[in-house]
Structure formats: structure tokens, C-alpha cells
Enzyme design. Sequence first.
Site, PDB file in Angstrom:
ATOM      1  N   GLU A 116      -4.338 -10.286   0.419  1.00  0.00           N
ATOM      2  CA  GLU A 116      -5.186 -10.144   1.595  1.00  0.00           C
ATOM      3  C   GLU A 116      -6.612 -10.475   1.168  1.00  0.00           C
ATOM      4  O   GLU A 116      -7.097  -9.973   0.150  1.00  0.00           O
ATOM      5  CB  GLU A 116      -5.148  -8.730   2.188  1.00  0.00           C
TER       6      GLU A 116
ATOM      7  N   GLU B 169       0.818  -1.216   0.000  1.00  0.00           N
ATOM      8  CA  GLU B 169       0.000   0.000   0.000  1.00  0.00           C
ATOM      9  C   GLU B 169       0.853   1.267   0.000  1.00  0.00           C
ATOM     10  O   GLU B 169       0.724   2.138   0.844  1.00  0.00           O
ATOM     11  CB  GLU B 169      -0.955  -0.024   1.201  1.00  0.00           C
TER      12      GLU B 169
END
Length: 934
Positions: A468, A392
Site C-alpha cells: 500500500e 494487518e
Amino acid sequence: MDLETFAPGSGRLEPRAALRSDAPALDLNGLWRFRLSPVADVPDDFARPGFDDSAWAELPVPAHWPLHGHGAPAYTNVSYPFPVDPPHVPDENPTGDYRRAFDLPDGWSGGRLRFEGVDSFARVWLNGHELGFSTGSRLPVEFDAGPWLRPGRNVLAVRVHQWSAASYLEDQDMWWLPGIFRDVTLTRSAADVFVHASHDGRLSFEAAEGRLSIPELGVRDLEPGVEITVGAEPWTAETPRLYEAVLTMPYETVRLRVGFRTVSIQDGVLLANGRPLLLKGVNRHEFHPLHGRAVPYETMREDVLLMKRHNVNAVRTSHYPPHPDFLDLCDELGLWVVDECDLETHGFGQVGWRRNPTDDPRWAEALLDRMRRMVERDKNHPSVIMWSLGNEAGVGRNLAVMADWTRERDPSRPLHYEGDWSCANTDVYSRMYASHAEVEAIGRGEEDPLDDPELDARRRAMPFLQCEYAHAMGNGPGGLAEYQELFERHPRLAGGFVWEWIDHGLAHPRHEYAYGGDYGEPLHDANFVIDGLVFPDRTPSPGLLDLKKVFEPVRFEFGDGVLRVLNRYDFRDLAHLAFRAVVEADGTPVAEFPLEVPPAGGEIELPALPPAEGTAGEHWLTVRAVLATDQPWAPAGHELAWTQTPLAPPAPPAPEPTRLPATPESRDGRLVLGGGEFDARTGRLLSLFGLDVEGPRLDLYRAPTDNDRYGGLDRQWRGLGLRRLTHRVDGVETGDGLTVRVRVAPAATDLGMRVAYTWTATSDDTLNLTVDVEPDGEWPGPIPRLGVHLTLPGEIAHVTWYGRGPGEAYPDTGMAARVGRWTATIDDLQTPYVYPQENGHRADVRWAEFGGPTGTPGFKVAGDPVFGLTARRWSTAELAAARHRPDLVAGDRVHLHLDLAQQGIGTATCGPGTLPRYDLHPAPATLRLRFTPA
């Protein structure tokens, strides 16, 4: 100040592999002198060897100072806890000064000071001389100590700043915890080696000097750069075969364990040793409820053992390289590892990614430095099959800098990064929380195209993984089985990593476990850090038990008198397993026998399995696969897989004589019917077989789960007023029984439910209840539950039930729950989620028997055919209001919920909500129950 420099450090030695050497070393862990200042601009006179630190505190190393009474922890998920103005940081900058005196052994010369991890900026002095500074909190750094070491007493001084320019690169979803939190060593080892060992037996190594030997394989004095082929068994996570290797150098001998394995990609499929690889993984932050990221070795080992015992085969080291001991354990016990760089700039997304370091060339050296230090440290681990550029951190040119260097240094491992969906710098297509529908489309190669045809074609040739998915926050996650079915059906899908391994609850004297905001942080993300498959003390949650079931390495299919055993291992057969079967009648074993299953699996005939003569009730066959012998990670008998199937029902019992339904009798303002007493005016049940009861009443609400809250469903339910229902009696009718007609509705809406409670009895020891529900109005969406609620005296303490158990189950969870006879206390029925929420629902219950101390009346309730059971010592309102476990205080009543249905759980805290098939929409429904005395 250097705190605001783009440079990653100064005075540091080149990164090298983590190795076990016989070179002399001093362990500098232990108690250090410590002083905390609220700002960074303080004198550095403490670095002088003669400085008087007698008034300072003592602090263990490794440790985080906020966990030892110096300042306080703080948690954010995305937001930076300081202004986003890179590379600047606040003047209010907690700064810890450390001092450690040590004695140098006689004859010692030269050496390196090695720090395995310091958060976030460390400046180091030895005997008053500044060695340099370093950033990159979860990465090792070494300084040349040789010129400044003295015989006898030496003084090491370290200044650690919590905030620095490097903090902009470390915005991971976790507690902000500064300090020297990994090991500190003075070592005379300078060795570095890079061993290349392929699954086909090819072996070579890179080193400046030395000779490599692997005695077990007959390798003696192999020279650097020379490739040979040996007869080695390949390494896999299922069969983690390691060979002890020795690198002999002029001044030291290095020992390392070599695993022969190859990672490749072919036709869009991820391969290990030439065979398709399916990752059944979890994301793992380093965490301990007392020590934060200073995780003891025993706890690391416990993590790996728990993962193996729950059929997990892979770990993503979110979002930084772990302690090197953890990777040693993955090599030894067998886990595939995606090793992730210590990089995340998530908070820049809140300012439109302006000035994001990932795309700012001034940060290129710092980002590359982090990648180099990870790769060089971990390059010899066979468990590490993929390098991740970080997490991220948006997109930008510096990703290419990191990727280009890594491909040149280690072309043997694919590169991963999720933040750039174009996959311009990666070898796999990675996503987070893609829905089931999108995962299926990607598996078919039918995902939405990229604008760039060349990049689109390149991405379509890549394996896909969910780095994820299935956010394991609180009660859940739902949808695990459906994801796994997709992963197994489409070869392009390489599996994924559930978020995440552990709840990051810090031990707290008042709250038991703390989360964001419990330390007075002005900016925090509350309990979003409580999102793991194990509780902070590493007790498995129901979610982990479900994951074990979904990840089973053996599958079973029943046919006409046969059992098909399917091998779901990627690399091994079933010879290490034993198979056992049991037939149960209403949960009581009536026959047990072993099954002879060939190593390859296949179809085997079952013996004749008619219901045992003279045994009534349901008959179920349960088949289990267990370890036949002890393994390094679990003892013989450990269960890896199981399945159940119902058998033909026994002959029905002889019909009882027909009895006319009883008519309610009126006594002192009460109606008596069977074992029940009712209020004559309202029809409310007052007594059940001598027990003081309240209810039953239709119930449509549940204490919101994290998924309900974060996904927005609970906001809708509260808006509808489902937690404040009113009940209006429209009629009480007697005849062959008792019928009570009620309209149940919240204020401020014309929506409601029309309910008819019909009670009948044919003797004093039975009481039948039929609850007919009819929605009134156009309901806008799903509701949380549909069932009845009643309360019992607090003396009721335990329950035995026949249904699914022993743990909780909801429509899209509870894969680990099997049909059987179970017993628990009311207290033990609760799942102790750190953040209190709906929990403890037992599904598909045929009957349940409640009791208390000797002399306390009990009763049994049976479903026609089944119901859902929840029992607790606090109300739904009290559970919904609680924020920590200690907020829940047992009352003097037991709250019993008998449900026809509940809304699914989903994974909407982060990701998709409940799949449509698990939505509970209002519709006409009937719940049938039968009460008898115990």
C-alpha cells in the site's frame, strides 16, 4: 453456541478449484424469502420444509440485507464495532433467515450446495436436515446435498449471523455488510484439478482421475502426474496468452484456460518468466454503490478494463479473495494478481495485540482453513502470482502454520505478508506507506537492520514492494512520480499498489453518497472509506489520470533534433503502437505528422520544426503513443503515453509605441484607471470593464484537503487563523497608477503579510496588477496558498484558458495535465470529490478569458508569466464547511482565485506528507497580472 467456536465450520466438503464443468447445475440465485431478527437466539423452526414464510419479505441473493431496507450499514477502519473479547460476540446480533424452494429436475441424483460467499456465519439446512455451518465470508464452501435431496420440491434454509467468532478475523477496512452476497449453486460437479504450466512449456497436472487435453498444443489425454514439454507462448499481463484445456472424467468434463508462466526470485529481484517484473498496481476492494460487495459481473469487467486503460498492470485483492469471475477476467485481459487471504485482526492493535488470533493456537485451524480454501479455489489462475497470508493481523505462530502448508501445496508462488517486518514467513519484503527516503534506502539495500542477523540477511535478499502506498483519499495523491522513479531505478524494488481503487460511497437519497456516520453508527471512521482512484460511479478521479501518466509503458526524451523512445514494457515491444506528433501555437494545431518508431524503440530524427511562419505565441510539440489496432481492453487510437516539449519561440512582434502610464481620474468618490473603477478611500476595485467585482484580496487559505486534515496541516493553519484574515489599509497612493498598501493578518497573532497592490494602465483596454507580498514575523511552517481572491457576477459561466489542463493540477499532482487551450463551464471546473475539499486548480495558466451569455461583459487575465486558476460558485468557507456534495449550493457570485502558488498535496491521510520541495513557505513574492476586456 457455535457462533463463539474457534472451529471454522462443520459438515463441509474439502475445498477444490473453481472450474467450468458440464455437470448439471442449478442456479439458486434470485429472490429468497427473508426475515431479520435483532438477536441470534431465535427458534430454528423456519428450517422445516412446511414452515409458512408467506409473511416474510423477499430479498435478492446475492445481496447484503442492510442495502435492502433491513438494518443499516456501518463503517469502521480499524475498530471492532463490538467489545474485543474473543471469541465472544454481543447478544445484539442481527440474524437473517433465508428460505428458497426449488424443484429438482427429473433424474437428478447427488450434488453439492456451493456458497461462494456469506458474511459472516452461515448455518445450512436442506429439507429440514442440518448440513452444517461455515465461516470465512469471502471464501466458498460446499455441503453434500445428495442424501437429502428429494424429487420435485426442495427447501433450502440458511441462517446468517452478522457477528460470530469469525468476525474477529474479518476486521478489514470496509463497510460491515452481512448477507449471502455471492452466488449459490447446486452442482453435481465434484472435479478438482491443479494444472502446472511453466513459461518454458513444461506441463503437468494433479487430479484424482481424468485425462487432460489442449488441442491447440497437440496435447491429447495427458495423464495425472506426467510432465511433458510443449511449444506454448508464455502468459504475461502484457500478453495474456491462454490455451483452452479440457479435463475429461468419467462423470463430467471440465474446461479451464491454461496460462504458461513462472514466478521466481533471483538476487533479490522479482522475476516473471525469468525477467524482472515491476508491479504498477492498485488495491481493489469489491464495491458497488448500490450493491456493496455483491458486484455484478459487468462491473467487475469494467474495473479490469479501466485498470488496463490507465496503465495499471497489477491488483492486490485487498483484503480477501475476490469473486472468482474477477480472476477469470484478470487471466483473460491481463493483470498480475496478489491474492490475499480473508484475514485481518487490525482492531487487536488497539488493545496492544493481546489475545490476537494470529498468535493463539486455538485459532490455528480457522486461519489455515481460510488459506486452504483460497489456494485451492484459485490455484489454476495464471494471473495469481503471489499468495498473501492476510492483512494487518499482527505477528504470531499461526502465520507459520499458514505459510508452511501453502509452500508445500504450491511452491510455485511466493508468499506475501506485510504485518511482520522480519519477513520470517514470507518471500518478499512488503511495507505500507514507507516514505520516499525509506524506499530509496531499501532499494539500495541500506535499510535499518533487524536485530536477528539471520533474518536480516534473509530479508535483504528479498524483493521489496509497497503493498500500500500513495493513499488516494480525496484530492491527491501527491508524490506518485517520485515513487515511480525510485521503483524504476532500483532493481530490488518490485513496485507497489496504490491504496485504493474505488471510493466506497454508498448511494444515499440525501447525501448522494454516504460514508461512515451517515447511518447513525455510534462508532465509525467517517469518510476514511472514501479513498479511491475512481469515484463510486467509477468515474476516474484526477489521481487515476495522474497514475496513468506515471505508469506509462513508453517514455520519451528529446535531444537536439531527435526523439528517444524508451520501451518500459517488461515483456513486449512497441509494434502494437502508433506514434503521432502535433505542433501547436498557443494551443492551436499548426502541424501534425506520424512518427515511425522501431518495435524496440530507440532514437529517431524529428523533421525540422521551426515555429510556423505567421503564427505567434508559444509553440509546443506533443508526441503521443496510441494503440495501432483494437485490443480486447481498448479500441485503436486509445492513448497510452504522451509527452510535450516547448519549441523555439517565434520572432517577437514589433514593439508598440511607447505610452505613458495613465493617471487615475477622480469621479464621484471613485478612482478610474484603465478599465477599472476603485474606491477612492480604500483603493478597493469595484468595477472591471463594466463588471461588478469584489476584491482582489490576498488569500492564504484553502478548503482543507483530506491530506491537510488527517495530516495535521489544517489544524496548524486554523490555529494561525488563516481562514479569518483581516485586511487593514495602510495607504492609498496615486501617481503613475494606483498603489494600495495593506497589512493582512489574523487575530491573536503578530504574524502577517504586508501587501502592495500596484495598478497601472496605458489605455482604456488594459489594467495591470502587481501584487508584492512581504511576510511579517517568523512564520512557523508552510501555508496553504498565496494568491488573490475576487468575486464576479454569477452570469459569468464559462472560461477558456491557455495553460495546463484539462484537469486540475497542484505542485505534486497534475502529471496528466498538458499545456493547451481548454474551455469549460464554471461548474465543470469542479472536481466532485465525495467529501468536498479544495479542488479544480488549473496550473501554469498563461491567460484565461471569462464570459457569460451574449451581452454580458467578459474579460481576459494574463500572467507574467503564469498563474494558478480556480473558479467556483461558492466561497472557500462554504466549501470547507460542506460534508457532502449536495451541501454545496451555487450562490449569486463566482469566486475567482488567481494564485501565485499553493502548498503541495502529499499523501498524509495515510503515509508521508508533502515532499519538502512542494512546501509553500512564506517568503517575499510577486504576482503580476494583466486584465483586458474580452
